[in-house]
Scaffold this motif. Structure first.
Motif, short mmCIF file in Angstrom:
data_model
loop_
_atom_site.label_atom_id
_atom_site.label_comp_id
_atom_site.label_asym_id
_atom_site.label_seq_id
_atom_site.Cartn_x
_atom_site.Cartn_y
_atom_site.Cartn_z
N SER A 107 0.83 -1.21 0.00
CA SER A 107 0.00 0.00 0.00
C SER A 107 0.87 1.26 0.00
O SER A 107 0.59 2.23 -0.73
N ASP A 108 1.92 1.25 0.80
CA ASP A 108 2.83 2.39 0.85
C ASP A 108 3.48 2.64 -0.51
O ASP A 108 3.72 3.79 -0.89
N THR A 111 1.25 4.67 -2.61
CA THR A 111 1.18 6.05 -2.11
C THR A 111 2.43 6.84 -2.46
O THR A 111 2.37 7.98 -2.91
N GLU A 112 3.58 6.21 -2.27
CA GLU A 112 4.85 6.91 -2.51
C GLU A 112 5.08 7.22 -3.98
O GLU A 112 5.77 8.19 -4.31
N GLY A 114 2.71 8.00 -6.01
CA GLY A 114 1.54 8.73 -6.48
C GLY A 114 1.90 10.01 -7.21
O GLY A 114 1.14 10.49 -8.04
N HIS A 130 -1.32 1.83 -9.62
CA HIS A 130 -1.81 2.03 -8.25
C HIS A 130 -2.84 0.98 -7.87
O HIS A 130 -2.80 0.43 -6.76
N ASP A 134 -2.74 -1.87 -4.93
CA ASP A 134 -3.84 -2.02 -3.97
C ASP A 134 -4.37 -3.45 -3.95
O ASP A 134 -4.73 -3.98 -2.89
#
Length: 203
Positions: A107-108, A111-112, A114, A130, A134
């Protein structure tokens, strides 16, 4: 909360959902009305499987779209590592803590990555990447929840099947052809439902 199905036995439910998902291997089954929301359909079908088979399905879904992540971020192995942790758990190796860490890392990763300097935020390949991260993260979460729920009295399997539903839905969003991926998922679930019923008949 999962919606109730108008069949009286687990066998009838498994066969009815398998037929609703397109299986032609069932000679006779009761009619069933599934909810319109796709993720809820997946959660209902997964809830008719063992927790390990439901997690296996989520992992299968995430693995099918993993390349969408690795095509953009080949050096970031966190989503792949999450799925490897799930496969290890399915083979009897791993803990709830290791699965939680692997899922969080996947998940990180999404996000990183993104905000990238090479692609706009709304780039379809980045969006697919992404979603693929997920899907991997939620497959690991499903395995974590399956491990944790066994320690509770009574078990709370809805957490497992909710995570499976999210993983499958994220995988459809990551796929190049969402409708084709949904059809594959339904066919795979129908196969697993019939396998579960065959095992039950011979146990």
């Amino acid at each position: 909360m999962l919606q109730r199905i108008d069949t009286s036995t687990l066998r009838e439910k498994r066969l009815a959902v398998a037929v609703a998902f397109g299986s032609t291997d069932v000679i006779e089954s009761l009619p069933i009305r599934l909810p319109g929301r796709y993720r809820t359909q997946i959660e209902i079908a997964a809830s008719l499987l063992s927790a390990s088979d439901a997690v296996r399905f989520a992992c299968d879904c995430a693995e099918r779209v993993l390349e969408r992540w690795e095509n953009l971020f080949p050096s970031d192995q966190r989503p792949r590592n999450a799925l490897e942790a799930v496969r290890s758990w399915l083979n009897g190796v791993g803990t709830a803590q290791s699965l939680k860490a692997a899922g969080r890392s996947a998940s990180d990763a999404g996000t990183e990555h993104g905000d990238t300097s090479t692609l706009p935020d709304d780039h379809p390949e980045l969006t697919a990447a992404h979603y693929a991260a997920d899907a991997a993260s939620h497959a690991a979460l499903a395995a974590h929840d399956a491990t944790w729920s066994h320690q509770l009295r009574p078990p709370i399997p809805n957490m497992v099947f909710g995570a499976v539903g999210h993983s499958a839905r994220f995988a459809t969003h990551a796929a190049k052809n969402e409708q084709a991926e949904m059809q594959w998922q339904k066919a795979r679930l129908a196969e697993l439902l019939l396998e579960s019923e065959n095992k039950a008949e011979h146990s």
